[in-house]
Design a protein around this motif. Structure first.
Motif, PDB file in Angstrom:
ATOM      1  N   ARG A 107       0.830  -1.203   0.000  1.00  0.00           N
ATOM      2  CA  ARG A 107       0.000   0.000   0.000  1.00  0.00           C
ATOM      3  C   ARG A 107       0.865   1.255   0.000  1.00  0.00           C
ATOM      4  N   ARG A 108       0.231   2.390  -0.224  1.00  0.00           N
ATOM      5  CA  ARG A 108       0.889   3.691  -0.173  1.00  0.00           C
ATOM      6  C   ARG A 108       1.618   3.825   1.167  1.00  0.00           C
ATOM      7  N   GLY A 109       2.879   4.243   1.079  1.00  0.00           N
ATOM      8  CA  GLY A 109       3.673   4.456   2.280  1.00  0.00           C
ATOM      9  C   GLY A 109       4.511   3.257   2.694  1.00  0.00           C
ATOM     10  N   ASP A 110       4.210   2.072   2.160  1.00  0.00           N
ATOM     11  CA  ASP A 110       5.042   0.901   2.459  1.00  0.00           C
ATOM     12  C   ASP A 110       6.402   1.077   1.802  1.00  0.00           C
ATOM     13  N   HIS A 111       7.370   0.288   2.248  1.00  0.00           N
ATOM     14  CA  HIS A 111       8.712   0.291   1.649  1.00  0.00           C
ATOM     15  C   HIS A 111       8.935  -1.044   0.959  1.00  0.00           C
ATOM     16  N   VAL A 112       9.453  -0.988  -0.271  1.00  0.00           N
ATOM     17  CA  VAL A 112       9.736  -2.189  -1.050  1.00  0.00           C
ATOM     18  C   VAL A 112      11.191  -2.118  -1.499  1.00  0.00           C
ATOM     19  N   TYR A 121      14.913  -4.604 -16.118  1.00  0.00           N
ATOM     20  CA  TYR A 121      14.045  -4.958 -14.990  1.00  0.00           C
ATOM     21  C   TYR A 121      14.021  -3.847 -13.948  1.00  0.00           C
ATOM     22  N   PHE A 122      15.174  -3.221 -13.734  1.00  0.00           N
ATOM     23  CA  PHE A 122      15.264  -2.217 -12.673  1.00  0.00           C
ATOM     24  C   PHE A 122      14.245  -1.094 -12.842  1.00  0.00           C
ATOM     25  N   PRO A 123      14.228  -0.365 -13.975  1.00  0.00           N
ATOM     26  CA  PRO A 123      13.245   0.719 -14.073  1.00  0.00           C
ATOM     27  C   PRO A 123      11.805   0.222 -14.073  1.00  0.00           C
ATOM     28  N   ALA A 124      11.554  -0.953 -14.633  1.00  0.00           N
ATOM     29  CA  ALA A 124      10.179  -1.479 -14.638  1.00  0.00           C
ATOM     30  C   ALA A 124       9.698  -1.711 -13.207  1.00  0.00           C
ATOM     31  N   VAL A 125      10.528  -2.356 -12.401  1.00  0.00           N
ATOM     32  CA  VAL A 125      10.149  -2.616 -11.006  1.00  0.00           C
ATOM     33  C   VAL A 125      10.129  -1.315 -10.211  1.00  0.00           C
ATOM     34  N   TYR A 126      11.120  -0.456 -10.437  1.00  0.00           N
ATOM     35  CA  TYR A 126      11.203   0.826  -9.735  1.00  0.00           C
ATOM     36  C   TYR A 126       9.914   1.625  -9.945  1.00  0.00           C
ATOM     37  N   PHE A 127       9.518   1.796 -11.213  1.00  0.00           N
ATOM     38  CA  PHE A 127       8.296   2.553 -11.500  1.00  0.00           C
ATOM     39  C   PHE A 127       7.065   1.811 -10.999  1.00  0.00           C
ATOM     40  N   GLY A 128       7.066   0.477 -11.054  1.00  0.00           N
ATOM     41  CA  GLY A 128       5.935  -0.297 -10.528  1.00  0.00           C
ATOM     42  C   GLY A 128       5.737  -0.072  -9.044  1.00  0.00           C
ATOM     43  N   ILE A 129       6.827  -0.046  -8.308  1.00  0.00           N
ATOM     44  CA  ILE A 129       6.745   0.227  -6.869  1.00  0.00           C
ATOM     45  C   ILE A 129       6.169   1.621  -6.638  1.00  0.00           C
ATOM     46  N   LEU A 130       6.679   2.597  -7.374  1.00  0.00           N
ATOM     47  CA  LEU A 130       6.193   3.974  -7.214  1.00  0.00           C
ATOM     48  C   LEU A 130       4.715   4.103  -7.553  1.00  0.00           C
ATOM     49  N   LYS A 131       4.249   3.353  -8.556  1.00  0.00           N
ATOM     50  CA  LYS A 131       2.838   3.420  -8.940  1.00  0.00           C
ATOM     51  C   LYS A 131       1.911   2.982  -7.807  1.00  0.00           C
ATOM     52  N   THR A 132       2.380   2.149  -6.903  1.00  0.00           N
ATOM     53  CA  THR A 132       1.544   1.735  -5.769  1.00  0.00           C
ATOM     54  C   THR A 132       1.525   2.792  -4.671  1.00  0.00           C
ATOM     55  N   GLY A 133       2.435   3.775  -4.783  1.00  0.00           N
ATOM     56  CA  GLY A 133       2.560   4.776  -3.728  1.00  0.00           C
ATOM     57  C   GLY A 133       3.575   4.360  -2.672  1.00  0.00           C
ATOM     58  N   ALA A 134       4.206   3.227  -2.884  1.00  0.00           N
ATOM     59  CA  ALA A 134       5.225   2.755  -1.937  1.00  0.00           C
ATOM     60  C   ALA A 134       6.553   3.451  -2.230  1.00  0.00           C
ATOM     61  N   ALA A 135       7.454   3.357  -1.280  1.00  0.00           N
ATOM     62  CA  ALA A 135       8.798   3.914  -1.435  1.00  0.00           C
ATOM     63  C   ALA A 135       9.755   2.810  -1.872  1.00  0.00           C
ATOM     64  N   VAL A 136      10.646   3.146  -2.787  1.00  0.00           N
ATOM     65  CA  VAL A 136      11.649   2.195  -3.265  1.00  0.00           C
ATOM     66  C   VAL A 136      12.856   2.248  -2.331  1.00  0.00           C
ATOM     67  N   VAL A 137      13.339   1.069  -1.944  1.00  0.00           N
ATOM     68  CA  VAL A 137      14.566   0.953  -1.162  1.00  0.00           C
ATOM     69  C   VAL A 137      15.581   0.242  -2.057  1.00  0.00           C
ATOM     70  N   PRO A 138      16.348   1.012  -2.857  1.00  0.00           N
ATOM     71  CA  PRO A 138      17.315   0.373  -3.747  1.00  0.00           C
ATOM     72  C   PRO A 138      18.491  -0.175  -2.939  1.00  0.00           C
ATOM     73  N   LEU A 139      18.878  -1.401  -3.236  1.00  0.00           N
ATOM     74  CA  LEU A 139      19.990  -2.041  -2.537  1.00  0.00           C
ATOM     75  C   LEU A 139      21.142  -2.288  -3.508  1.00  0.00           C
ATOM     76  N   ASN A 140      22.351  -2.131  -3.020  1.00  0.00           N
ATOM     77  CA  ASN A 140      23.547  -2.378  -3.807  1.00  0.00           C
ATOM     78  C   ASN A 140      23.660  -3.869  -4.078  1.00  0.00           C
ATOM     79  N   VAL A 141      23.919  -4.231  -5.327  1.00  0.00           N
ATOM     80  CA  VAL A 141      23.982  -5.642  -5.712  1.00  0.00           C
ATOM     81  C   VAL A 141      25.186  -6.366  -5.105  1.00  0.00           C
ATOM     82  N   LEU A 142      26.121  -5.640  -4.530  1.00  0.00           N
ATOM     83  CA  LEU A 142      27.304  -6.253  -3.925  1.00  0.00           C
ATOM     84  C   LEU A 142      27.144  -6.517  -2.429  1.00  0.00           C
TER      85      LEU A 142
END
Length: 181
Positions: A107-112, A121-142
């Motif tokens: 839901r809006r305000g959740d963190h993903v 895949y990155f921008p597709a998922v990034y924008f998908g998360i934003l479309k729900t109103g959730a916040a994106v928590v990008p993690l370093n792949v290393l």
């Protein structure tokens, strides 16, 4: 050469505020009164950037993608390793991801959290998360499993999107180990 912005705001009859930036900018992103934009509209009015902000709402980058998809759906949004995606395709893909997240209870305000290298895949998922109103928590792949676990706890992430990875960079294995911690 950048110059200081000259800002002014005026109140609209519907309770929104209009912020004006005196820079001669034609943003090309959003237009005042656009259908489907309920938060902030950006458009050029005689060379003045106008931002219309409605009080109880907020704009996120997914609105920019949606606007480009409406205006120029066939224009290229991404090119990666010979794969080309248009704004229309990227927006549709992000909407599918958003619908899946919403069906999963995000839901809006959740963190993903998002653990993915720079692939389409990155921008597709990034924008998908934003479309729900959730916040994106990008993690370093290393990140190592204990570091991923720390960031998941610290951010209070409700979900984690993770790229499978490769033999050299087994991200999914690290993510599974992190969730088990």
């Amino acid at each position: 050469v950048a110059r200081p912005s000259q800002h002014r705001a005026t109140e609209r009859s519907d309770g929104g505020l209009v912020f004006h930036d005196e820079h001669d900018i034609d943003s090309g992103l959003l237009s005042p009164g656009s259908s489907g934009v309920h938060a902030i509209s950006i458009g050029s009015n005689r060379g003045i950037l106008s931002i219309v902000a409605h009080r109880a709402s907020m704009l996120n980058l997914s609105a920019v993608l949606e606007q480009h998809a409406r205006r120029r759906p066939e224009a290229e949004a991404l090119v990666c390793a010979g794969k080309r995606l248009t704004y229309g395709q990227l927006d549709a893909w992000a909407s599918q991801i958003a619908n899946g997240l919403a069906a999963s209870g995000i839901r809006r305000g959740d963190h993903v959290a998002l653990l993915c290298p720079n692939l389409p895949y990155f921008p597709a998922v990034y924008f998908g998360i934003l479309k729900t109103g959730a916040a994106v928590v990008p993690l370093n792949v290393l990140l190592k499993p204990r570091e991923i676990a720390y960031h998941l706890r610290d951010s209070d992430a409700k979900a984690l999107f993770c790229f499978q990875g490769t033999t050299e960079l087994p991200m999914a294995e690290a993510a599974k180990a992190a969730v088990a911690v």
